[in-house]
Design a protein around this motif. Structure first.
Motif, mmCIF file in Angstrom:
data_model
loop_
_atom_site.group_PDB
_atom_site.id
_atom_site.type_symbol
_atom_site.label_atom_id
_atom_site.label_comp_id
_atom_site.label_asym_id
_atom_site.label_seq_id
_atom_site.Cartn_x
_atom_site.Cartn_y
_atom_site.Cartn_z
ATOM 1 N N GLY A 64 -5.859 2.515 7.712
ATOM 2 C CA GLY A 64 -4.961 2.111 6.843
ATOM 3 C C GLY A 64 -3.754 1.857 7.530
ATOM 4 O O GLY A 64 -3.615 1.328 8.483
ATOM 5 N N LEU B 248 -16.374 2.029 0.586
ATOM 6 C CA LEU B 248 -17.291 1.389 1.494
ATOM 7 C C LEU B 248 -18.566 1.015 0.640
ATOM 8 O O LEU B 248 -19.030 1.465 -0.282
ATOM 9 C CB LEU B 248 -17.689 1.968 2.550
ATOM 10 N N TYR C 158 0.995 -1.302 -0.058
ATOM 11 C CA TYR C 158 0.049 0.264 -0.091
ATOM 12 C C TYR C 158 0.807 1.193 0.084
ATOM 13 O O TYR C 158 0.683 2.326 -1.018
ATOM 14 C CB TYR C 158 -0.889 -0.067 1.214
ATOM 15 N N CYS D 246 -10.921 3.977 9.177
ATOM 16 C CA CYS D 246 -10.325 3.309 7.826
ATOM 17 C C CYS D 246 -8.797 3.851 7.757
ATOM 18 O O CYS D 246 -8.381 4.391 6.827
ATOM 19 C CB CYS D 246 -11.150 3.869 6.776
ATOM 20 N N ASP E 114 -9.052 0.409 12.008
ATOM 21 C CA ASP E 114 -9.344 -0.125 10.517
ATOM 22 C C ASP E 114 -9.638 -1.636 10.881
ATOM 23 O O ASP E 114 -9.369 -2.175 12.015
ATOM 24 C CB ASP E 114 -8.121 -0.254 9.991
ATOM 25 N N PHE E 115 -10.253 -2.289 10.029
ATOM 26 C CA PHE E 115 -10.793 -3.720 10.045
ATOM 27 C C PHE E 115 -9.906 -4.650 9.491
ATOM 28 O O PHE E 115 -10.024 -5.635 9.582
ATOM 29 C CB PHE E 115 -12.294 -3.948 9.533
ATOM 30 N N ASP F 186 -14.461 -2.083 12.981
ATOM 31 C CA ASP F 186 -15.270 -2.102 11.829
ATOM 32 C C ASP F 186 -16.074 -0.629 11.921
ATOM 33 O O ASP F 186 -16.473 -0.627 12.960
ATOM 34 C CB ASP F 186 -16.162 -3.070 11.657
ATOM 35 N N VAL F 187 -16.132 0.200 10.847
ATOM 36 C CA VAL F 187 -16.783 1.644 11.235
ATOM 37 C C VAL F 187 -18.124 1.324 11.325
ATOM 38 O O VAL F 187 -18.774 2.428 11.790
ATOM 39 C CB VAL F 187 -16.657 2.099 9.648
ATOM 40 N N SER G 263 -9.832 9.205 5.503
ATOM 41 C CA SER G 263 -9.134 9.704 4.144
ATOM 42 C C SER G 263 -9.029 8.485 3.093
ATOM 43 O O SER G 263 -8.577 7.378 3.476
ATOM 44 C CB SER G 263 -7.572 9.858 4.589
ATOM 45 N N HIS G 264 -9.446 8.746 1.887
ATOM 46 C CA HIS G 264 -9.603 7.887 0.782
ATOM 47 C C HIS G 264 -10.096 6.550 1.035
ATOM 48 O O HIS G 264 -9.476 5.619 0.889
ATOM 49 C CB HIS G 264 -8.139 7.862 0.130
HETATM 50 C C1 LIG Z 1 -7.785 2.929 0.337
HETATM 51 S S1 LIG Z 1 -7.318 2.649 2.177
HETATM 52 C C2 LIG Z 1 -7.160 4.237 3.072
HETATM 53 C C3 LIG Z 1 -6.117 4.074 4.042
HETATM 54 C C4 LIG Z 1 -5.694 5.597 4.679
HETATM 55 N N1 LIG Z 1 -7.047 6.220 5.240
HETATM 56 C C5 LIG Z 1 -4.976 6.263 3.611
HETATM 57 O O1 LIG Z 1 -5.472 7.498 3.256
HETATM 58 O O2 LIG Z 1 -4.002 5.943 3.277
HETATM 59 C C6 LIG Z 1 -8.978 2.119 2.697
HETATM 60 C C7 LIG Z 1 -8.983 1.576 4.283
HETATM 61 O O3 LIG Z 1 -10.338 1.187 4.595
HETATM 62 C C8 LIG Z 1 -10.252 0.078 5.368
HETATM 63 N N2 LIG Z 1 -11.661 -0.373 5.619
HETATM 64 C C9 LIG Z 1 -12.401 -0.653 4.454
HETATM 65 N N3 LIG Z 1 -13.771 -1.000 5.030
HETATM 66 C C10 LIG Z 1 -13.505 -0.808 6.278
HETATM 67 C C11 LIG Z 1 -14.514 -0.845 7.449
HETATM 68 N N4 LIG Z 1 -15.802 -1.597 7.184
HETATM 69 N N5 LIG Z 1 -14.445 -0.789 8.668
HETATM 70 C C12 LIG Z 1 -13.018 -0.423 9.043
HETATM 71 N N6 LIG Z 1 -12.082 -0.091 8.055
HETATM 72 C C13 LIG Z 1 -12.604 -0.372 6.717
HETATM 73 C C14 LIG Z 1 -9.455 -0.815 4.900
HETATM 74 O O4 LIG Z 1 -8.927 -1.868 5.485
HETATM 75 C C15 LIG Z 1 -8.392 0.178 4.351
HETATM 76 O O5 LIG Z 1 -7.227 0.083 5.162
#
Ligand SMILES: C[S@@+](CC[C@H](N)C(=O)[O-])C[C@H]1O[C@@H](n2cnc3c(N)ncnc32)[C@H](O)[C@@H]1O
Length: 212
Positions: free
Chosen positions: A53, A123, A16, A51, A75-76, A100-101, A117-118
Motif C-alpha cells: 500500500g 484478496l 488511504y 500488498c 504492490d500492484f 502482483d502477489v 498487513s491488512h
Molecule cells: C488495505 S490495503 C493495505 C495496505 C498496507 N499493507 C497497510 O497495512 O496499510 C491493501 C493493499 O493490497 C494491494 N493489493 C491487492 N491485491 C493485490 C495483488 N493481487 N497483488 C499486489 N497487491 C495487491 C492493494 O493495492 C492495496 O494497496
C-alpha cells in the motif's frame, strides 16, 4: 476483475493514509511495531512487505535495517506505490516495486521474512492461495511469513460493514478465512500461531517455512 481492483486501489490511495489515521486513532504506529517485533526480523536480514500500500510497514521495518539488510515493498497499484515512494523520499531503504502477489519478481529463497498487513482478507481466494505459494517460494528455509488483520468489530453495525467488505472484496471463502486463518496458513507453513496485539483489536498469524 483484477483490473477493476487495481483501479479501485489507485483511487483509494489518494485518501488511504487519512482514512487509516481516522480509523485507528493513531494506534497504527504501535501496531506496525508489534508486527515487526513478531516477524522476528533482524538487522542484516531481508524483509519483503507484500500488498505494501502506502508503505507504512516497509518504512517501519527499514528503521531496523543494518549492513546488507534490505526491505522491499510490493504492490500492484501504481497509485499506492506513488504515495509510498513519496513518504520514503531520501531514505536508502525501503525499495518499492510494482508486482502482483501471484507472480513475485524474486528468486526462490530471497527473503528471511515476508509480511502482509491488512490485505489478505481483500484478496480473492484464488489470489490468496497463489500468493501464499509465492510467499513460501521466496522465503528462505526457517523464514517467517506473518500477516496482520483486524479482529471482528464488537459494534453490530461496524461488524456488518466489516462482513460486507469481506464479501465484496473477496468471496464467501474469505469469511471462513477471517474466522480462523490458521488451517489455510498451515497448508503452506509450519508451526502456525495466532497472537492478539496489545490493543486487542488486531491480530497476527505467523508460520515458518520448513522443508517438507
Ligand atoms: C488495505 S490495503 C493495505 C495496505 C498496507 N499493507 C497497510 O497495512 O496499510 C491493501 C493493499 O493490497 C494491494 N493489493 C491487492 N491485491 C493485490 C495483488 N493481487 N497483488 C499486489 N497487491 C495487491 C492493494 O493495492 C492495496 O494497496
Amino acid at each position: 476483475m483484477k483490473r477493476f481492483r487495481r483501479y479501485y486501489y489507485d483511487l483509494f490511495s489518494r485518501i488511504y493514509d487519512r482514512i487509516i489515521a481516522l480509523h485507528s486513532k493513531d494506534k497504527s504506529e504501535s501496531l506496525r511495531r508489534f508486527l515487526i517485533k513478531k516477524s522476528a526480523f533482524r538487522p542484516g536480514q531481508r524483509l519483503l512487505d507484500v500488498c505494501t500500500g502506502t508503505g507504512a510497514v516497509a518504512i517501519e521495518a527499514a528503521r531496523y535495517v543494518r549492513g546488507d539488510g534490505l526491505v522491499v515493498g510490493v504492490d500492484f497499484s501504481e497509485g499506492m506505490l506513488r504515495h509510498a515512494r513519496k513518504k520514503a523520499e531520501g531514505q536508502d531503504v525501503p525499495f518499492f516495486l510494482l508486482a502482483d502477489v501471484c507472480a513475485l519478481p524474486f528468486r526462490k529463497e530471497s527473503f528471511h521474512v515476508v509480511t502482509c498487513s491488512h490485505a489478505m482478507y481483500e484478496l480473492s481466494v484464488e489470489t490468496r492461495r497463489a500468493g501464499l505459494s509465492e510467499f513460501r517460494r521466496v522465503l528462505m528455509h526457517g523464514g517467517r511469513f506473518i500477516m496482520m488483520e483486524h479482529t471482528p468489530p464488537s459494534s453490530s453495525f461496524i461488524r456488518f460493514l466489516y462482513m460486507v467488505r469481506l464479501m465484496t472484496m473477496g468471496s464467501s471463502g474469505n469469511r471462513e478465512f477471517a474466522l480462523d486463518e490458521r488451517p489455510e496458513i498451515s497448508r503452506f507453513f509450519n508451526d502456525v500461531s495466532l497472537e492478539f496485539a496489545p490493543t486487542g483489536r488486531s491480530k497476527v498469524v505467523y508460520g515458518t517455512k520448513r522443508s517438507q
